[in-house]
Motif scaffolding. Structure first.
Motif, short mmCIF file in Angstrom:
data_model
loop_
_atom_site.label_atom_id
_atom_site.label_comp_id
_atom_site.label_asym_id
_atom_site.label_seq_id
_atom_site.Cartn_x
_atom_site.Cartn_y
_atom_site.Cartn_z
N UNK A 826 -0.43 -10.06 4.17
CA UNK A 826 -0.21 -10.10 2.72
C UNK A 826 0.57 -8.88 2.29
N UNK A 827 1.18 -8.97 1.15
CA UNK A 827 1.71 -7.77 0.52
C UNK A 827 1.49 -7.85 -0.98
N UNK A 828 1.13 -6.71 -1.54
CA UNK A 828 0.82 -6.65 -2.96
C UNK A 828 2.10 -6.38 -3.72
N UNK A 836 -1.43 -0.94 -12.26
CA UNK A 836 -2.18 -1.95 -11.51
C UNK A 836 -1.25 -3.10 -11.14
N UNK A 840 -0.28 -10.85 -5.56
CA UNK A 840 -0.26 -10.65 -4.12
C UNK A 840 0.42 -11.86 -3.49
N UNK A 851 -4.13 -11.43 -8.37
CA UNK A 851 -4.96 -10.65 -7.47
C UNK A 851 -5.78 -9.66 -8.28
N UNK A 887 -20.15 -0.61 -3.55
CA UNK A 887 -19.25 -0.02 -4.53
C UNK A 887 -18.22 -1.05 -4.98
N UNK A 888 -17.78 -0.89 -6.23
CA UNK A 888 -16.67 -1.71 -6.70
C UNK A 888 -15.40 -0.90 -6.48
N UNK A 889 -14.60 -1.33 -5.54
CA UNK A 889 -13.37 -0.60 -5.24
C UNK A 889 -12.23 -1.60 -5.09
N UNK A 890 -11.06 -1.04 -4.80
CA UNK A 890 -9.90 -1.90 -4.58
C UNK A 890 -10.13 -2.88 -3.44
N UNK A 893 -10.99 -6.65 -4.17
CA UNK A 893 -10.07 -7.57 -4.84
C UNK A 893 -9.86 -8.84 -4.02
N UNK A 977 -10.01 -3.04 -15.25
CA UNK A 977 -9.43 -3.23 -13.92
C UNK A 977 -9.01 -4.69 -13.81
N UNK B 108 -12.11 5.71 -7.30
CA UNK B 108 -11.89 4.38 -6.73
C UNK B 108 -11.62 3.33 -7.80
N UNK B 110 -9.63 1.17 -10.40
CA UNK B 110 -8.31 0.59 -10.20
C UNK B 110 -7.10 1.47 -10.43
N UNK B 111 -6.99 2.08 -11.61
CA UNK B 111 -5.73 2.70 -11.95
C UNK B 111 -5.52 4.05 -11.27
N UNK B 595 -5.29 2.51 -1.41
CA UNK B 595 -5.63 1.23 -0.79
C UNK B 595 -4.37 0.46 -0.40
N UNK B 599 -3.50 -1.10 3.27
CA UNK B 599 -3.12 -2.48 3.48
C UNK B 599 -1.78 -2.58 4.22
N UNK B 600 -0.85 -1.72 3.84
CA UNK B 600 0.47 -1.75 4.50
C UNK B 600 0.40 -1.26 5.94
#
Lengths: 1071, 615
Positions: A826-828, A836, A840, A851, A887-890, A893, A977, B108, B110-111, B595, B599-600
């Motif tokens: 994938x790529x974002x 933000x 994706x 996403x 935890x809620x993190x990236x 997603x 978010x 952590x 989002x922004x 992040x 991912x990359x």
């Protein structure tokens, strides 16, 4: 090319008649006597023609050909036989000594409805085996948009059209989904000349004679090189032999936005303050007092001026200190009880459209000259578009040679400096939402006011933006057309050559104002000017061979084509103007600060070379087979890979001609079609075969010497090349069924397809550790589209005088990324909105999927997962901990929606009674999601913007635990978010058009032989659950290093210029 | 019939010939050249190599190819200052909210992730440009041996290698676990696990020291002394105190560096003082250089100016914290009050809470306060009196403005183009300056137990700080001047931007209408290592305040959790929004790896970059 083809038909016809005249002349020396003459009449393509009237000139003696095209008649030997059939050119034959006269009739010059252009040649509609959609041109003229492309909207199943409400703005057409990460614009063949243009504003829609959409590869692969996104073939009108005809069409209308922000944003200052107050109190912060004073007894201040955010601004105000200095330090504005910012900027706009055409022709010539003027005001202040154009189409016959040209010259201008879709927070729509109701439009001296004083939002007065841009003019001049020549070589062979050209120049003049009224002041004024020039020519040469033996019909086409495009762009800027007078906005040392002057230019060159052939065969109109091969070479691709081969095959079986269906009372036509083919794509910037180096003064140049005022040149790799670039290939399979039933009153057509893109041209993002050079474009991804298009139509009568018709078309596709780059799944991206990323591209999902986190109601305080350090609080949006790490993190997603509809459809209704006619067109899209990025502002109040009216009453409180919005909280960045909370259903049904017309009887106005008056409404109503302004979003403006990547950011509402509700009256007359 | 056939033949032949001629002409038809770009061969020469090197320096601060916000700033104000207790994000609640998350340790959310990614991209762009320079240099040297004289080739190689070490060190300070890229690397998905980052940096610095000339080729370039000083810095960060002593003592003893005579000459747009003896490595900001948006100025700092009503106009970011301002209070000996008074940061007297304005003379302060912090009723360099109306939202972020990064009036230091020309200036951004180096040396001396050496250094720093204090200045406009004179009539005849302090053996002092300045030296000898450590660390905070160093210092000292949690508990009473902050925990010792980069870095499903612990 197809244009040449039609031209060729014309000329061949003309040539033949001249030839026949010669023969007649030579033969006319014989004696008169009674003879019996017999023969066969066929069409130019070899079909035997039934029902041709054969009449002896000067008499009433006649006969009619039978089913095999045969006739027999007894005539005087000096007679002249006239052969006539509707839709064909009448010809005469001197009988002389002959007893057998076989005649081939040419189609009349005008394109008959059943003849369509499908690629360098014409075909009868009934003979087409590929997926080809024809646009009902008459129905399409009911729309008032400047661009022809907008008139495709809802007309052809499988074709979607997106554009904003700004007049003259870009139109995004997609045929059968999206097949590439890159540019997915279809190829347009205008009068035989290939081009790509997402505006197509230079083409006067009234000049269009026919429009076809080639949707599958078996139809499109004759245009192999650029046909993978489908092909739109447009033929302009031309003269018909006969009396000169003058048409004058005039219409005028008035447009207003389909919906405005004022219908759901707060327009009362004190109401807005209650939101602010709650947001601060809930966050445990002191409520600001600088605007409204005591939070418990708030009031709209008499005056607002810049201050420190502590004292209400009327405390110490001395109005006599007012001064609009460039730094805005002492600007004073009256407090407003509630400014309606939408109404301040948006209103109604008028449109005017006038077309005059003169056409006609003789036996060896035809002509059409047309003039057009269109003027459309936008619904936004100072936004306007106008266009003037002239077209001259001619054709001449000299012996068996035909020559001619089609040329259009036009200029169009857009005023108001809006970008393509007018979207984004820096545009007037974005600015609109960001102004609070307490801010007035003007300060106490009549200058523009804005968010001066803390807490009033950072951004510029939207009317000021519009006002400053009123002289920002984008001008485009275009000469588009072709010259052609054809030769009827006899024996079914014809040769054609066509030189098409597309020459344009454009300019833009823009002004950047100082904004002393802003909270964040800009004191520098600036101007930008740019010029561009592009030239594209295409030279094509084809040979056509037609042969009919018995019931076998064969057509062969061989051709060659070369295309070259060059473009150049120059831009200059200068700042600190000595005067901002519009007449002084030139880049000259004396008019601005010469040390701020900056200019640059860039350009590109690309070429294509092609060879192609096509063979069509049909047996007795029952079995069809067509084979196409095209080879293309592109300069954009690697030297060892630049040639691509694009084959296609099509087959058809007309079951209704088989004995078992021949006498069916139900079906008059049943045709099964199959097509398979390969098409190509090379829509990437030229010059990406090798690595590019460069430098930018603001990026690589540096004051290494510590001089403070000069920089030394620096360089970097700006783009990584790939010598192995090759064609992107699209393989498509299409199965279709056409039915005609109920004695021709009903029709049904359906096509089922799969399109697979391989070697997808794509520049997968590299990790930042590779540096900032544009990544190489590689052929590596794979994408798939499956879908179905269908249309269903009925027509009938109600009593004697009333005719009705209804047609319904629909389509469905499913887009899926099959592979990305072999390394990543994938790529974002491709870009962030306020830090933000909303989309994706992931294997197994459609392109540009939304996403984010998965919203799961609100934290209620009793949540079993407990509270986290990272911002979770009672009343905030709760997200799912998808990876279960607590935890809620990236990393939590996931894909939260798709912008692609599951179904789109259109319904056309028509009713005619006597001189009255009524028609309506509905369009609907279903199942597509919208990422409502405007929630940043009107829900989450980023940058202290205005908000929705129901925010105060429907936000989380201890007693309202399942509301529409999270708890009002000025410090809540957690809830906003990107998550499924931002996703909305984008389905809607819209009455696109409703028209009532009346045909004036000829006697009403003596000097007008025929006239029709009409009144129509566009976008009269919309049924949708979408909460933003308009679910009909234009495509975003997105460019990557490898070109246009609009399709990676579909369905994101960044505040687009809404569609227009336009009421128009018009008259169409013929002299 | 014959005529017809002949015509047909003729025309047919013409068409065939036309087709043939096109085809022939098309032999080279498909070979087109890319327009408006350079290729590798056109830069395979000295011009190219030097140009790539200049671009490598350029990455020290944000550029037009950086992401649009301020995570890329050379000063690390977001990463080293706002997170340290020295400064708030500033401005108002709604602007640049990702920095709110960063300031409140919600890294952590989002922004914040995108902001962190800007820093990542910025430093690895630097590494990438350095490696491109080295590759092209190798190629040119191999193919055209006479193109670049050996001495210059060595300097180029040394400079590029040094810069690579610098950028990798920045990455190390941020994330600890980072990959190390050399010019031979072609796989850009290297792992960050088990990489000896410090070893690689030191090895690059050693190589650079061997290659670089003792005198830099230009003011903005590195010399062997730059690399040596930097090596000492890295060694201190790595806890290699003994090695650091050797390195830094040599630079101290024989290097070309010295402290500026007056503290206000350190951060300045005055060309007479820029690139003075104290500069080891600085981003060379330039204005009016023909760049239409002002990108080559102090771009990364351009939000960090007073807002409305001030000369600058915008945007009020990077505001000094009350905690920092209070830290400048001194005792009767001119030493930090915090050393002796546990209530130095208490809310009484009241001015310590919010209003540390000029004219309050009851509390003596270190003179560096007014060269570091803009406070009300105090001259703001020579722009007039700092004024509460210059503050964007005092109720949110307090009454102070940053000051070091601001240009002086009258030195032609600001721009004439761009979004806000008054905020883009040519004040160089110090990345490493001699006072910083001396204090690192002092730190190493303390850890090695050589406490008197540390005391000497600290006193040297304090002696310089005692030379001058903020003067009246001539205010920039007539209005500002009249306000200045109304407030302080003595300023009518005095437009010096600095005043000399009264010098005495142990205490330098000065009374001005807006402050009582005092600064004393530490009496000897130092015998308690812990006390010495505290004194050195305090001095570092005072000297380098607002320069983006403190957060990295706190982490290096292992003091971040206590210091920051103490800061949060007291500062919350002043800045309510800090109550939202997460408690500083072990995971905060390293920033999370962005992040998007994790991912990359994926190869198949394997993430080559492994996230730092706790994120």
């Amino acid at each position: 090319m197809e244009r040449m083809n039609r031209g060729k038909g014309v000329f061949r016809a003309l040539g033949m008649s001249v030839l026949l005249a010669l023969i007649v002349h030579g033969a006319a020396v014989g004696q008169a006597g009674q003879v019996t003459v017999a023969g066969t009449v066929s069409s130019a393509t070899g079909q035997h023609l039934q029902g041709v009237t054969v009449v002896i000139r000067g008499t009433t003696t006649s006969t009619v050909t039978d089913a095999d095209g045969k006739y027999s008649i007894t005539v005087p030997s000096d007679a002249v036989l006239i052969f006539r059939r509707i839709g064909y050119r009448e010809i005469g034959q001197v009988v002389g000594a002959r007893t057998t006269i076989d005649v081939a009739l040419e189609s009349a010059i005008a394109v008959l409805p059943e003849v369509i252009v499908t690629g360098y040649t014409t075909q009868r509609r009934a003979d087409v085996t590929g997926a080809v959609g024809s646009v009902d041109v008459a129905s399409a003229t009911r729309q008032t948009g400047a661009s022809t492309l907008q008139r495709l909207d809802g007309r052809v199943p499988g074709v979607t059209v997106d554009n904003s409400g700004s007049p003259g703005s870009r139109t995004t057409v997609r045929i059968r989904g999206v097949s590439s990460f890159q540019n997915n614009d279809p190829l347009i063949i205008l009068d035989g000349t290939p081009m790509q243009d997402t505006y197509l504003n230079f083409l006067n829609p009234n000049d269009i004679g026919s429009m076809q959409v080639l949707k599958d590869a078996s139809a499109a692969s004759i245009y192999g090189s650029r046909a993978s996104n489908g092909v739109i073939i447009i033929e302009t009108k031309r003269g018909r032999p006969g009396r000169r005809t003058v048409n004058l069409d005039v219409r005028t209308g008035i447009a207003s936005p389909v919906k405005g922000y004022d219908s759901f944003l707060i327009t009362n200052s004190l109401d807005y303050f209650q939101v602010v107050k709650a947001a601060y109190q809930n966050a445990g912060l002191a409520v600001p007092t600088n605007i409204y004073g005591d939070p418990n007894n708030p009031s709209v201040p008499a005056y607002i001026y810049p201050n420190d955010g502590v004292h209400q601004t009327t405390d110490t105000l001395d109005v006599s200190t007012y001064a609009l200095t460039t730094d805005g330090k002492r600007l004073i504005m009256p407090g407003s009880a509630g400014t309606n910012w939408w109404k301040a900027v948006f209103g109604t706009g008028q449109m005017r459209d006038a077309n005059l055409s003169v056409s006609g022709g003789g036996e060896d010539n035809s002509y059409l000259v047309s003039f057009n003027f269109l003027d459309q005001e936008g619904t936004a202040a100072f936004n306007r578009y106008n266009r003037g154009g002239i077209r001259v189409n001619t054709a001449f016959n000299v012996n068996r040679v035909s020559v001619g040209e089609n040329i259009a010259v036009s200029r169009d201008r857009s005023y108001g400096g809006l970008d393509d879709a007018g979207i984004g927070e820096n545009n007037i729509i974005g600015k609109n939402i960001m102004q609070q109701p307490v801010v007035p439009v003007y300060d106490i001296n009549g200058y523009f006011a804005s968010g001066k004083a803390n807490g009033l939002s950072n951004l510029t007065n939207p009317l000021k933006i519009a006002d400053a841009a009123q002289h920002d003019i984008n001008t485009n001049d275009r000469i588009f057309g072709n010259v052609f020549g054809g030769l009827d070589a006899g024996r079914g062979i014809s040769l054609k050559t066509r030189f098409g050209f597309n020459v344009g120049q454009g300019s833009f003049h823009g002004f950047g104002p100082a904004t002393p009224e802003n909270s964040e002041v800009t004191s520098v004024t600036s101007i930008t000017e740019n010029y561009n020039l592009f030239t594209e020519w295409t030279w094509s040469n084809t040979l056509n061979y037609v042969k009919t033996v018995d019931r076998h019909n064969v057509t062969v086409l061989l051709g060659q084509e070369a295309t070259k495009g060059t473009n150049r762009f120059e831009q200059g800027t200068c700042s600190n103007l000595l005067t901002t007078d519009v007449n002084s906005r030139y880049i000259q040392d004396a008019l601005c600060d010469p040390s701020t002057k900056n200019v640059f230019s860039n350009g590109g060159v690309s070429t294509l070379l092609s060879f192609f052939g096509k063979a069509d065969y049909n047996f007795a109109d029952r079995y069809y087979l067509s084979v196409t091969v095209r080879r293309d070479g592109s300069s954009r691709l690697g030297p060892d890979h630049r040639w691509g081969t694009f084959p296609a095959i099509g087959a058809g079986w007309r079951l209704s001609h088989e004995s078992f269906l021949q006498n069916s009372r139900m079906f008059s036509n049943v045709m099964l079609r199959f097509g398979y083919g390969v098409t190509g794509n090379q829509q990437i910037p030229s010059g990406r075969i090798v690595s590019q180096l460069g430098g930018d003064r603001g990026d690589t140049f540096y004051d290494i010497g510590g001089t403070n005022t000069s920089v030394r040149p620096g360089y970097k790799i700006t783009a990584i090349g790939n010598a192995d670039l090759k064609w992107e290939e699209n393989r498509s399979v299409n199965v279709g069924l056409d039915l005609e039933f109920l004695e021709g009153r009903g029709s049904f057509s359906a096509d089922l397809y799969q399109r697979n893109t391989n070697n997808l041209l794509f520049d997968p993002r590299l990790p930042a550790t590779a540096g900032s050079a544009n990544p190489p474009i590689v052929n590596i991804g794979k994408m798939r589209n499956n879908g179905i298009d269908f249309s269903l139509g009925f027509r009938g009568t109600l009593g004697e005088a009333t005719l009705w018709n209804v047609s319904f078309n629909g389509s469905h596709y499913k887009n899926k990324i099959v592979e990305i780059d072999g390394v990543s799944q994938s790529f974002i991206g491709p870009f962030a909105l306020r830090e933000q990323n909303p989309t994706i591209n992931q294997v197994g999902s459609p392109i540009g999927a939304f996403y984010g986190l998965q919203a799961d109601g609100y934290y209620q305080g009793d949540d079993t997962v407990g509270f986290y350090d990272d911002g979770a609080r009672v009343g905030r949006i709760k997200f799912k901990d998808l990876n279960g790490d607590g935890n809620i993190t990236a990393a939590d997603r996931t894909i939260i929606g798709s912008p692609h509809p599951s179904f789109t459809g259109g319904v056309d209704l028509g009713l005619r009674r006597g001189n009255w006619d009524l028609s309506a067109t509905f369009f609907g899209t279903f199942g597509n999601k919208i990422f409502n990025a405007q929630k940043y502002w009107y829900v989450f109040r980023y940058f202290d913007t205005n908000v929705r009216k129901d925010l105060l009453t429907d936000s989380w409180t201890p007693t309202n635990t399942n509301p529409k919005y999270p708890r009002l909280d000025a410090t809540d960045v957690f809830s906003r978010q990107f998550s499924s909370y931002w996703i909305e259903d984008g389905s809607y049904v819209r009455l696109r058009n409703l028209q009532l017309g009346y045909n004036l009887p000829p006697a009403v106005i003596r000097w007008i032989p025929a006239a029709r008056v009409y009144v129509q409404a566009e976008n009269l109503f919309t049924i949708t659950g979408y909460t933003g302004i308009d679910p009909a979003l234009p495509a975003g403006s997105a460019f990557g290093a490898a070109g246009d990547i609009r399709d990676q950011v579909r369905g994101i509402d960044q505040g687009a210029y809404p569609s227009n509700r336009t009421i128009t009256i018009g008259i169409t007359t013929t002299f | 019939m014959n005529t017809r056939k002949r015509n047909q033949l003729m025309i047919g032949m013409a068409v065939v010939m036309a087709v043939a001629s096109i085809t022939y002409a098309c032999k080279d038809f498909l070979n087109t050249t890319s327009q408006g770009t350079l290729d590798e061969t056109s830069l395979a020469n000295r011009t190219g190599v030097e140009g790539l090197l200049i671009a490598t320096y350029r990455s020290l601060d944000c550029s037009s190819s950086s992401a649009g916000s301020w995570g890329c700033a050379a000063s690390n104000w977001v990463w080293g200052s706002v997170t340290s207790g020295d400064a708030y994000k500033g401005s108002n609640l709604g602007d640049q909210q990702p920095i709110n998350d960063i300031e409140t340790y919600l890294w952590s959310v989002g922004e914040a992730d995108d902001y962190i990614n800007q820093k990542w991209a910025q430093v690895f762009e630097g590494v990438s440009r350095a490696n491109a320079t080295l590759r092209l240099l190798d190629k040119v040297v191999a193919e055209k041996p006479s193109e670049i004289p050996t001495a210059d080739a060595n300097s180029i190689r040394g400079e590029a290698t040094f810069l690579r070490a610098h950028y990798e060190f920045e990455a190390y300070r941020m994330w600890g676990n980072v990959p190390y890229y050399h010019e031979t690397d072609t796989d850009f998905r290297l792992s960050n696990v088990g990489v000896d980052v410090i070893g690689n940096i030191l090895s690059d610095l050693d190589a650079a020291i061997g290659l670089l000339p003792a005198t830099a080729r230009d003011k903005g370039r590195a010399s062997s002394w730059t690399a040596k000083a930097y090596k000492g810095r890295v060694q201190v960060y790595a806890g290699q105190y003994a090695a650091a002593l050797t390195t830094l003592r040599e630079v101290q003893a024989t290097g070309p560096y010295a402290l500026e005579t007056s503290f206000d000459h350190v951060w300045t747009a005055n060309p007479a003082y820029e690139n003075g003896p104290e500069t080891i490595l600085a981003f060379q900001a330039s204005v009016k250089d023909g760049e239409p948006a002002g990108w080559n100025s102090n771009w990364g700092e351009r939000l960090n100016f007073p807002h409305e009503g001030s000369h600058f106009g915008c945007c009020g970011f990077h505001q000094p914290s009350q905690n920092l301002v209070n830290f400048f209070a001194v005792d009767a000996n001119g030493l930090p009050l915090a050393l002796t008074d546990p209530n130095w940061n208490a809310n009484t007297p009241a001015y310590r809470d919010t209003n540390f304005v000029g004219g309050i003379t009851a509390q003596a302060v270190d003179p560096r306060l007014d060269f570091t912090v803009g406070r009300d009723r105090t001259p703001y360099k020579n722009w007039g009196l700092h004024n509460r109306t210059w503050i964007r939202d005092a109720s949110y972020s307090g009454p102070y403005s940053p000051k070091k990064n601001v240009q002086e009036d009258g030195v032609d230091g600001e721009n004439n183009v761009g979004w806000q020309a008054t905020q883009t200036n040519d004040v160089n951004i110090h990345i490493f300056r001699y006072a910083d180096m001396l204090l690192l040396l002092a730190e190493a001396e303390v850890e090695a137990g050589v406490l008197e050496n540390a005391r000497t250094i600290v006193n040297q720093i304090r002696a310089r700080a005692g030379q001058t204090a903020q003067g009246c200045g001539h205010a920039a406009s007539a209005v500002a001047e009249s306000l200045l004179v109304v407030a302080y009539p003595s300023c009518a005849v005095d437009d010096r931007t600095w005043y000399p302090m009264d010098q005495s053996a142990t205490l330098d002092s000065l009374n001005t209408p807006w402050a009582t300045y005092k600064i004393g030296q530490y009496p000897g000898p130092w015998t308690d290592q812990a006390a010495a450590r505290t004194a050195v660390r305090y001095e570092r905070r005072l000297e380098l305040a607002m320069e983006g160093q403190r957060f990295f210092d706190l982490r290096r000292w292992g003091a971040a959790d206590t210091t920051i949690n103490n800061y949060l508990s007291s500062e919350t009473t002043r800045r309510g929004y800090l109550s939202l902050a997460a408690a500083y925990a072990a995971r905060h010792n390293l920033y999370p790896i962005p992040s998007v980069q994790i991912q990359l870095s994926k190869v198949g499903t394997e993430e080559r970059l492994v996230q730092n612990p706790g994120w």
